[in-house]
Motif scaffolding. Structure first.
Motif, mmCIF file in Angstrom:
data_model
loop_
_atom_site.group_PDB
_atom_site.id
_atom_site.type_symbol
_atom_site.label_atom_id
_atom_site.label_comp_id
_atom_site.label_asym_id
_atom_site.label_seq_id
_atom_site.Cartn_x
_atom_site.Cartn_y
_atom_site.Cartn_z
ATOM 1 N N LEU A 37 0.849 -1.187 0.000
ATOM 2 C CA LEU A 37 0.000 0.000 0.000
ATOM 3 C C LEU A 37 0.888 1.241 0.000
ATOM 4 O O LEU A 37 1.658 1.461 0.942
ATOM 5 C CB LEU A 37 -0.913 -0.003 1.224
ATOM 6 N N LEU A 38 0.799 2.033 -1.057
ATOM 7 C CA LEU A 38 1.655 3.207 -1.213
ATOM 8 C C LEU A 38 0.865 4.476 -0.912
ATOM 9 O O LEU A 38 -0.047 4.846 -1.661
ATOM 10 C CB LEU A 38 2.200 3.280 -2.641
ATOM 11 N N PHE A 39 1.194 5.149 0.172
ATOM 12 C CA PHE A 39 0.627 6.447 0.496
ATOM 13 C C PHE A 39 1.664 7.484 0.056
ATOM 14 O O PHE A 39 2.654 7.713 0.747
ATOM 15 C CB PHE A 39 0.313 6.549 1.978
ATOM 16 N N GLN A 40 1.423 8.089 -1.108
ATOM 17 C CA GLN A 40 2.440 8.886 -1.793
ATOM 18 C C GLN A 40 2.282 10.382 -1.556
ATOM 19 O O GLN A 40 1.188 10.927 -1.691
ATOM 20 C CB GLN A 40 2.365 8.608 -3.294
ATOM 21 N N PRO A 41 3.376 11.064 -1.253
ATOM 22 C CA PRO A 41 3.330 12.529 -1.142
ATOM 23 C C PRO A 41 3.479 13.190 -2.514
ATOM 24 O O PRO A 41 3.861 12.551 -3.502
ATOM 25 C CB PRO A 41 4.554 12.829 -0.276
ATOM 26 N N ALA A 42 3.171 14.480 -2.556
ATOM 27 C CA ALA A 42 3.590 15.376 -3.642
ATOM 28 C C ALA A 42 3.245 14.892 -5.042
ATOM 29 O O ALA A 42 4.104 14.866 -5.918
ATOM 30 C CB ALA A 42 5.096 15.630 -3.523
ATOM 31 N N GLU A 43 1.985 14.559 -5.265
ATOM 32 C CA GLU A 43 1.573 14.232 -6.645
ATOM 33 C C GLU A 43 1.395 15.496 -7.466
ATOM 34 O O GLU A 43 1.621 15.486 -8.678
ATOM 35 C CB GLU A 43 0.263 13.432 -6.618
ATOM 36 N N GLU A 44 0.982 16.580 -6.816
ATOM 37 C CA GLU A 44 0.643 17.811 -7.525
ATOM 38 C C GLU A 44 1.896 18.566 -7.980
ATOM 39 O O GLU A 44 2.193 19.662 -7.528
ATOM 40 C CB GLU A 44 -0.228 18.711 -6.640
ATOM 41 N N GLY A 45 2.627 17.959 -8.897
ATOM 42 C CA GLY A 45 3.774 18.621 -9.494
ATOM 43 C C GLY A 45 5.087 18.422 -8.778
ATOM 44 O O GLY A 45 6.132 18.846 -9.277
ATOM 45 N N GLY A 46 5.071 17.758 -7.625
ATOM 46 C CA GLY A 46 6.303 17.598 -6.861
ATOM 47 C C GLY A 46 7.085 16.342 -7.178
ATOM 48 O O GLY A 46 8.170 16.132 -6.630
ATOM 49 N N GLY A 47 6.555 15.494 -8.046
ATOM 50 C CA GLY A 47 7.280 14.287 -8.421
ATOM 51 C C GLY A 47 7.410 13.281 -7.297
ATOM 52 O O GLY A 47 8.427 12.594 -7.181
ATOM 53 N N GLY A 48 6.376 13.180 -6.454
ATOM 54 C CA GLY A 48 6.446 12.243 -5.336
ATOM 55 C C GLY A 48 6.612 10.802 -5.763
ATOM 56 O O GLY A 48 7.283 10.008 -5.084
ATOM 57 N N ALA A 49 6.022 10.435 -6.891
ATOM 58 C CA ALA A 49 6.161 9.057 -7.378
ATOM 59 C C ALA A 49 7.624 8.736 -7.667
ATOM 60 O O ALA A 49 8.095 7.625 -7.382
ATOM 61 C CB ALA A 49 5.314 8.860 -8.632
ATOM 62 N N LYS A 50 8.348 9.694 -8.225
ATOM 63 C CA LYS A 50 9.761 9.484 -8.540
ATOM 64 C C LYS A 50 10.557 9.205 -7.272
ATOM 65 O O LYS A 50 11.407 8.300 -7.237
ATOM 66 C CB LYS A 50 10.313 10.714 -9.263
ATOM 67 N N LYS A 51 10.277 9.951 -6.216
ATOM 68 C CA LYS A 51 10.992 9.732 -4.959
ATOM 69 C C LYS A 51 10.620 8.386 -4.340
ATOM 70 O O LYS A 51 11.465 7.714 -3.729
ATOM 71 C CB LYS A 51 10.703 10.875 -3.976
ATOM 72 N N MET A 52 9.370 7.967 -4.482
ATOM 73 C CA MET A 52 8.970 6.656 -3.972
ATOM 74 C C MET A 52 9.712 5.551 -4.719
ATOM 75 O O MET A 52 10.182 4.572 -4.110
ATOM 76 C CB MET A 52 7.460 6.462 -4.137
ATOM 77 N N ILE A 53 9.835 5.707 -6.023
ATOM 78 C CA ILE A 53 10.548 4.726 -6.841
ATOM 79 C C ILE A 53 12.014 4.675 -6.432
ATOM 80 O O ILE A 53 12.590 3.592 -6.260
ATOM 81 C CB ILE A 53 10.400 5.069 -8.331
ATOM 82 N N GLU A 54 12.627 5.846 -6.262
ATOM 83 C CA GLU A 54 14.042 5.909 -5.876
ATOM 84 C C GLU A 54 14.279 5.297 -4.506
ATOM 85 O O GLU A 54 15.369 4.780 -4.220
ATOM 86 C CB GLU A 54 14.506 7.364 -5.895
ATOM 87 N N ALA A 55 13.246 5.307 -3.654
ATOM 88 C CA ALA A 55 13.354 4.709 -2.317
ATOM 89 C C ALA A 55 13.145 3.193 -2.349
ATOM 90 O O ALA A 55 13.202 2.547 -1.303
ATOM 91 C CB ALA A 55 12.346 5.356 -1.378
ATOM 92 N N GLY A 56 12.880 2.645 -3.542
ATOM 93 C CA GLY A 56 12.719 1.198 -3.667
ATOM 94 C C GLY A 56 11.331 0.682 -3.361
ATOM 95 O O GLY A 56 11.142 -0.514 -3.121
ATOM 96 N N ALA A 57 10.323 1.561 -3.406
ATOM 97 C CA ALA A 57 8.969 1.180 -3.007
ATOM 98 C C ALA A 57 8.353 0.107 -3.886
ATOM 99 O O ALA A 57 7.492 -0.649 -3.438
ATOM 100 C CB ALA A 57 8.067 2.409 -2.996
ATOM 101 N N VAL A 58 8.770 0.026 -5.150
ATOM 102 C CA VAL A 58 8.121 -0.919 -6.078
ATOM 103 C C VAL A 58 9.112 -1.890 -6.703
ATOM 104 O O VAL A 58 8.862 -2.441 -7.775
ATOM 105 C CB VAL A 58 7.349 -0.147 -7.176
ATOM 106 N N GLU A 59 10.212 -2.146 -6.019
ATOM 107 C CA GLU A 59 11.268 -2.996 -6.588
ATOM 108 C C GLU A 59 10.773 -4.386 -6.966
ATOM 109 O O GLU A 59 11.151 -4.933 -8.000
ATOM 110 C CB GLU A 59 12.441 -3.101 -5.607
ATOM 111 N N LYS A 60 9.938 -4.999 -6.146
ATOM 112 C CA LYS A 60 9.478 -6.361 -6.402
ATOM 113 C C LYS A 60 8.065 -6.415 -6.984
ATOM 114 O O LYS A 60 7.537 -7.497 -7.230
ATOM 115 C CB LYS A 60 9.509 -7.168 -5.092
#
Length: 437
Positions: free
Chosen positions: A159-182
């Motif tokens: 379950l991903l509770f993501q920050p900063a969707e409104e232009g802040g690129g929060g998804a990118k930071k979640m990816i960089e943190a390894g949130a969806v590696e598997k």
């Protein structure tokens, strides 16, 4: 075999067949009924309203994150925090593959709420005007449903509770943190004010456009408005730039390849009788393919610089990569679209799972689709004609029909639950193990 024995055997076979049919009925078919129970609805509504009263902008969602963690603790769901500054990653299931992700965004918008109601924003200049408060409530609802069925999950829901969707690129930071590696599949959603309540909509392929932003400073030579021949007028140059930019879509783009270039910012001068030294313009551009997107980007810069030069001005162009990173188009996986239709029809009814046209809006959920093998985004309707029309997202008059919460929670949970059920591969060691005891 005599006739009575034959009849008895036939009845046994029919009963056995019926028991198999009932046992094959999806467990998730009861998720919506659970989500609509009064206590469950009141719980989700309460969460949504608390978040709505205390909106927080991108990477500032500390109180929202604390509320999420408190609710996860209450239902016994483990989580990881902090992720991407304020994000939370929670886990339900066996801890084994397949790993399926469900995502909700948390951030608010920098605008004043104009709706007068009991739970109006208490923070001046900030408002949940895009429904992210409802998204969080629905994902927590999905978490609770899945947690109640965790022993039947032969895989893991993330379950991903993501920050900063409104232009802040929060998804990118979640990816960089390894949130969806598997993760092998990920689902995202958004409430929709123009889709009927009880209905969901999506499509296979492109569902939302890729987006970028640009800003240009056009510099000339200021002076008195009464002697324009002693100046180099950047306002005239900027006006020509704006007209020329419109030709990029109307005369250079394939009419069947949807694209948008919009100039929404024009700043220059502060007096009625003074020509300014410079003018700043800015806007956005959208496209559904990478080729079209980067063609637009290249031509925007070329047109601005060239048109400014024609008017004896200079121009500098930036695409604001730090403040407004590019988002690719959101592309829905074909197989997940079939999965979505099947599950949505089981949960909401065949007539309530609809196909829709793609939108020129953009979502950083698209970034997940670039690293996860299968991604899918859909819209949950909340329009009720008996209550009148709803204002669209990003309006200060935006409201949420809270009847949507059970639908989003149940469908989000069902999509993950059924995916794991269909894609779980039993371990041969566990299947063939012999318990000596």
């Amino acid at each position: 075999m005599d006739f009575p024995k034959y009849v008895a055997l036939l009845l046994l076979l029919l009963l056995d067949s019926a028991s198999v049919t009932w046992s094959q009925k999806p467990v998730s078919s009861g998720f919506l009924q659970r989500a609509k129970e009064s206590e469950f609805v009141e719980w989700m509504v309460g969460i949504r309203r608390r978040i709505h009263e205390n909106p927080e902008l991108g990477y500032e969602e500390f109180e929202t994150s604390a509320l999420i963690r408190k609710e996860l603790d209450a239902i016994g769901v483990p989580y990881q925090y902090p992720v991407a500054v304020t994000g939370v990653i929670a886990f339900v299931g066996s801890g084994d593959p397949p790993f399926v992700a469900l995502r909700a965004d948390m951030d608010a918008l920098a605008m004043e709420e104009s709706v007068e109601w009991e739970h109006k924003s208490k923070v001046p200049g900030k408002m949940h005007a895009c429904g992210h408060d409802a998204h969080v409530a629905m994902l927590l609802g999905a978490a609770r449903i899945l947690q109640e069925h965790r022993d039947q999950l032969k895989g893991t829901v993330i379950l991903l509770f993501q920050p900063a969707e409104e232009g802040g690129g929060g998804a990118k930071k979640m990816i960089e943190a390894g949130a969806v590696e598997k993760v092998v599949a990920i689902f995202g959603f958004h409430i929709a004010s123009d889709i009927p309540i009880g209905t969901v909509a999506s499509r296979s392929g492109p569902i939302m456009a890729g987006s970028g932003f640009f800003e240009a400073v056009i510099s000339g030579k200021g002076g008195h408005a009464a002697i324009p021949h002693h100046t180099i007028d950047p306002i005239i140059a900027a006006s020509n730039v704006i007209i020329s930019l419109q030709h990029l879509v109307s005369r250079e783009a394939d009419p069947l390849d949807s694209q948008v270039v919009t100039v929404a910012k024009f700043q220059g001068g502060g007096a009625f009788n003074v020509i300014p030294d410079s003018v700043t313009i800015g806007g956005t551009f959208r496209a559904f393919s990478k080729q079209s997107f980067f063609q637009l980007k290249r031509r925007i810069e070329e047109v601005i610089v060239a048109q400014a030069t024609v008017q004896r001005c200079n121009a500098t162009v930036t695409f604001l990569p730090e403040k407004h990173p590019f988002f690719p188009a959101t592309i829905n996986n074909k197989d997940l679209h079939e999965h979505f239709k099947k599950v949505a029809e089981e949960i909401l009814g065949p007539e309530n799972a609809r196909d829709m046209q793609p939108l020129m809006g953009a979502e950083d959920f698209a970034l997940f689709s670039e690293v996860v093998p299968a991604a899918y985004y859909y819209f949950v309707g909340m329009y009720d004609e008996t209550r009148g029309p709803l204002h669209p997202p990003h309006s200060p008059y935006f409201t949420v029909n809270e009847d949507v919460l059970p639908n989003g929670a149940a469908l989000h949970a069902s999509l993950a639950f059924q995916y794991i059920l269909e894609h779980h591969t039993p371990s041969p060691y566990k299947e063939n193990a012999h318990d000596e005891l």
